[in-house]
Design a protein around this motif. Structure first.
Motif, PDB file in Angstrom:
ATOM      1  N   SER A 147      12.416  -6.789  10.603  1.00  0.00           N
ATOM      2  CA  SER A 147      10.823  -6.408  11.056  1.00  0.00           C
ATOM      3  C   SER A 147      10.698  -5.029  12.153  1.00  0.00           C
ATOM      4  N   GLN A 148      11.740  -4.601  12.799  1.00  0.00           N
ATOM      5  CA  GLN A 148      11.737  -3.719  13.883  1.00  0.00           C
ATOM      6  C   GLN A 148      12.137  -2.414  13.113  1.00  0.00           C
ATOM      7  N   LEU A 149      12.442  -2.341  12.009  1.00  0.00           N
ATOM      8  CA  LEU A 149      13.242  -1.186  11.374  1.00  0.00           C
ATOM      9  C   LEU A 149      12.784  -1.067  10.010  1.00  0.00           C
ATOM     10  N   GLY A 150      13.576  -2.030   9.276  1.00  0.00           N
ATOM     11  CA  GLY A 150      13.498  -2.029   7.755  1.00  0.00           C
ATOM     12  C   GLY A 150      12.220  -1.932   6.991  1.00  0.00           C
ATOM     13  N   ARG A 151      11.303  -2.718   7.634  1.00  0.00           N
ATOM     14  CA  ARG A 151       9.950  -2.618   7.016  1.00  0.00           C
ATOM     15  C   ARG A 151       8.843  -1.442   7.880  1.00  0.00           C
ATOM     16  N   TYR A 152       9.250  -1.397   9.236  1.00  0.00           N
ATOM     17  CA  TYR A 152       8.447  -0.617   9.970  1.00  0.00           C
ATOM     18  C   TYR A 152       8.511   0.946   9.681  1.00  0.00           C
ATOM     19  N   VAL A 153       9.801   1.232   9.277  1.00  0.00           N
ATOM     20  CA  VAL A 153       9.917   2.722   8.822  1.00  0.00           C
ATOM     21  C   VAL A 153       9.181   3.028   7.555  1.00  0.00           C
ATOM     22  N   PRO A 154       9.206   2.394   6.330  1.00  0.00           N
ATOM     23  CA  PRO A 154       8.589   2.849   5.362  1.00  0.00           C
ATOM     24  C   PRO A 154       7.106   2.621   5.402  1.00  0.00           C
ATOM     25  N   VAL A 155       6.564   1.550   6.188  1.00  0.00           N
ATOM     26  CA  VAL A 155       5.184   1.635   6.646  1.00  0.00           C
ATOM     27  C   VAL A 155       4.585   2.702   7.231  1.00  0.00           C
ATOM     28  N   GLN A 156       5.113   3.193   8.321  1.00  0.00           N
ATOM     29  CA  GLN A 156       4.944   4.291   9.063  1.00  0.00           C
ATOM     30  C   GLN A 156       4.903   5.483   8.162  1.00  0.00           C
ATOM     31  N   LEU A 157       5.911   5.561   7.241  1.00  0.00           N
ATOM     32  CA  LEU A 157       6.025   6.684   6.324  1.00  0.00           C
ATOM     33  C   LEU A 157       4.963   6.796   5.318  1.00  0.00           C
ATOM     34  N   CYS A 158       4.631   5.472   5.110  1.00  0.00           N
ATOM     35  CA  CYS A 158       3.328   5.262   4.117  1.00  0.00           C
ATOM     36  C   CYS A 158       1.953   5.949   4.879  1.00  0.00           C
ATOM     37  N   GLY A 159       1.993   5.824   5.888  1.00  0.00           N
ATOM     38  CA  GLY A 159       0.819   6.507   6.649  1.00  0.00           C
ATOM     39  C   GLY A 159       0.886   7.846   6.840  1.00  0.00           C
ATOM     40  N   ASP A 160       2.122   8.400   7.357  1.00  0.00           N
ATOM     41  CA  ASP A 160       2.360   9.860   7.655  1.00  0.00           C
ATOM     42  C   ASP A 160       2.520  10.586   6.400  1.00  0.00           C
ATOM     43  N   TYR A 161       3.234  10.241   5.359  1.00  0.00           N
ATOM     44  CA  TYR A 161       3.352  10.947   4.007  1.00  0.00           C
ATOM     45  C   TYR A 161       2.312  10.669   2.786  1.00  0.00           C
ATOM     46  N   PHE A 162       2.323   9.230   2.837  1.00  0.00           N
ATOM     47  CA  PHE A 162       1.359   8.999   1.585  1.00  0.00           C
ATOM     48  C   PHE A 162      -0.045   8.978   1.870  1.00  0.00           C
ATOM     49  N   GLY A 163      -0.273   9.068   3.445  1.00  0.00           N
ATOM     50  CA  GLY A 163      -1.871   8.997   3.827  1.00  0.00           C
ATOM     51  C   GLY A 163      -2.354   7.875   3.657  1.00  0.00           C
ATOM     52  N   PHE A 164      -1.586   6.960   3.850  1.00  0.00           N
ATOM     53  CA  PHE A 164      -2.154   5.274   3.460  1.00  0.00           C
ATOM     54  C   PHE A 164      -1.674   4.573   4.749  1.00  0.00           C
ATOM     55  N   PRO A 165      -2.159   4.681   6.103  1.00  0.00           N
ATOM     56  CA  PRO A 165      -1.761   4.055   7.172  1.00  0.00           C
ATOM     57  C   PRO A 165      -2.092   2.650   7.449  1.00  0.00           C
ATOM     58  N   GLY A 166      -3.111   2.184   6.843  1.00  0.00           N
ATOM     59  CA  GLY A 166      -3.642   0.761   6.769  1.00  0.00           C
ATOM     60  C   GLY A 166      -4.411   0.117   7.999  1.00  0.00           C
ATOM     61  N   PRO A 167      -4.991  -0.649   8.142  1.00  0.00           N
ATOM     62  CA  PRO A 167      -5.554  -0.949   9.370  1.00  0.00           C
ATOM     63  C   PRO A 167      -4.794  -1.467  10.471  1.00  0.00           C
TER      64      PRO A 167
END
Length: 439
Positions: free
Chosen positions: A139-159
């Motif tokens: 939860s603190q790294l494995g899922r966290y990093v790709p979700v943050q990258l999804c926002g920063d690189y894909f442009g899909f940060p989520g609510p």
């Protein structure tokens, strides 16, 4: 009693028992079970599916999408992303067009930037927990990093993080793990999809408005000459969602805003749970093996990414995130024709291409039971093979090892003896993996 002896001892009229036994072995004993199959029954037919365990047979099936199709994915994917979705299509116009467009958006030139972003996000997460000397990796790294990258690189940060985690897990669970077609798992995936596409529709409007304002500003500054370097720098700052919106697709290309939303949803679906599981399982293997840990740490400390990454992919070969991919046989087909294991695959049957087994096939790999970072890249099937090789392969190739590298660079990183290792908590994906490092 061997696996095959135990299987054969079950009467033919007890089909569910035979299938359940094989399914359990795939989950819990995949390596010795597949080894026995490769040696004695490499194309293994059960009442419900046929297992393929040799490297060349797996490649043959995954190279023939017109025969071994992904049609069974469509009923799970399309309702979630307002399909048709390209991943559930083979040699069709939708697959050809939309995969090409998305490959163009996910530029290979972005990879150094993606690696840097992945490392910075990982370091931020590690810094947050450095005072405790303990990290729950999932939860603190494995899922966290790709979700943050999804926002920063894909442009899909989520609510919020919780929604992104839930959307990703629900859709991945149904699309790629729900082989028994549990209706509750599918319903959760569809609900997640509706929430996700509604959010993306709103975000698309917001981004369009922002782009329009920036366009007006740019028009006013258009008289100022811009160098090629300036333009390239501006392009690098753009996220994938913005690139898609700013690209003018003629009407006959058939890629409108609805198709943009569908494909943006696909980026989240394919990028979180898979990355998290790969990070967790490769990291666990490295920490469990002192010689591998020491050698990979030396490569990390030397900032030798090429060498370091090889340790990650070899570790993942021993602890793969997915033992197989399944395909639907569209027509009767002779597999491994001309060999001693030649077998007729029935039309309308399900085939399991066991990629985890293929990566240990001694007829293809030299000393497959030995850990070696000298293996050629084509012996790794972590991202699939052929027509449906993972769209995000090249992003994963830099993101996953960079996250692990940042962990290993923390002083005193180690397993916790009182912890049980990676815990799936009865589900499809790792849910807990705690490690320690020096404060």
């Amino acid at each position: 009693m061997s696996y095959l002896e135990e299987y054969d001892s079950i009467p033919l009229d007890r089909t569910p028992e035979k299938v359940q036994l094989v399914s359990r072995w795939i989950r819990t004993d995949w390596q010795p079970f597949f080894q026995e199959l490769r040696q004695n029954r490499p194309i293994f037919e059960t009442p419900a599916f046929t297992l393929l365990t040799r490297f060349t047979d797996v490649q043959e099936v995954l190279s023939r999408p017109e025969v071994f199709s992904v049609r069974l994915y469509a009923s799970k994917m399309d309702p979630v992303v307002d399909g048709p979705f390209m991943l559930a299509r083979d040699n069709t116009e939708v697959n050809w067009r939309e995969k090409s467009i998305m490959k163009t958006m996910l530029q290979r030139e972005d990879l150094p930037r993606v690696r840097k972003m992945s490392g910075e996000i990982a370091d931020t997460a590690l810094d947050r927990w450095s005072g405790t000397g303990k990290l729950e990796v999932v939860s603190q790294l494995g899922r966290y990093v790709p979700v943050q990258l999804c926002g920063d690189y894909f442009g899909f940060p989520g609510p919020d993080l919780e929604s992104m985690f839930r959307w990703s897990k629900a859709t991945q669970s149904d699309m790629f793990k729900n082989l028994a077609t549990d209706p509750a798992i599918h319903a959760a995936s569809v609900r997640a999809g509706k929430e996700m596409t509604a959010y993306l529709s709103k975000l698309l409007d917001e981004k369009k408005e922002k782009i329009a304002k920036e366009s007006c500003t740019s028009s006013e500054e258009s008289l100022r000459p811009r160098s090629l370097e300036d333009q390239e720098h501006a392009n690098q700052r753009e996220d994938i969602f913005t690139r898609l919106i700013k690209t003018h697709f003629p009407q006959d290309i058939r890629f409108d805003e609805a198709r943009i939303i569908t494909n943006m949803a696909g980026l989240l679906i394919g990028s979180v749970e898979t990355v998290s599981q790969a990070v967790v399982q490769a990291l666990e293997y490295i920490l469990l093996n002192p010689a591998v840990f020491q050698s990979s740490l030396e490569a990390a400390q030397a900032n030798d990414d090429d060498r370091f990454d090889r340790y990650v992919w070899e570790a993942l070969r021993f602890n793969p995130i997915n033992p197989l991919v399944f395909r639907f046989c569209e027509e009767e087909y002779t597999l491994a024709a001309g060999t001693a294991r030649e077998k007729r695959i029935a039309a309308k049957s399900i085939v399991f291409a066991c990629t985890a087994s293929a990566m240990f096939d001694a007829s293809e790999l030299v000393e497959p039971q030995t850990f070696s970072i000298e293996r050629p890249a084509y012996h790794y099937l972590h991202f699939g093979y052929g027509h449906h090789t993972c769209l995000g392969k090249y992003i994963g190739l830099v993101e996953i090892p960079e996250i692990i590298k940042r962990v290993l660079l923390r002083p005193g990183v180690r397993l916790i003896p009182t912890e049980a290792g990676v815990d799936f908590q009865g589900g499809f994906f790792p849910e807990r993996f705690a490690i320690a490092f020096d404060c």
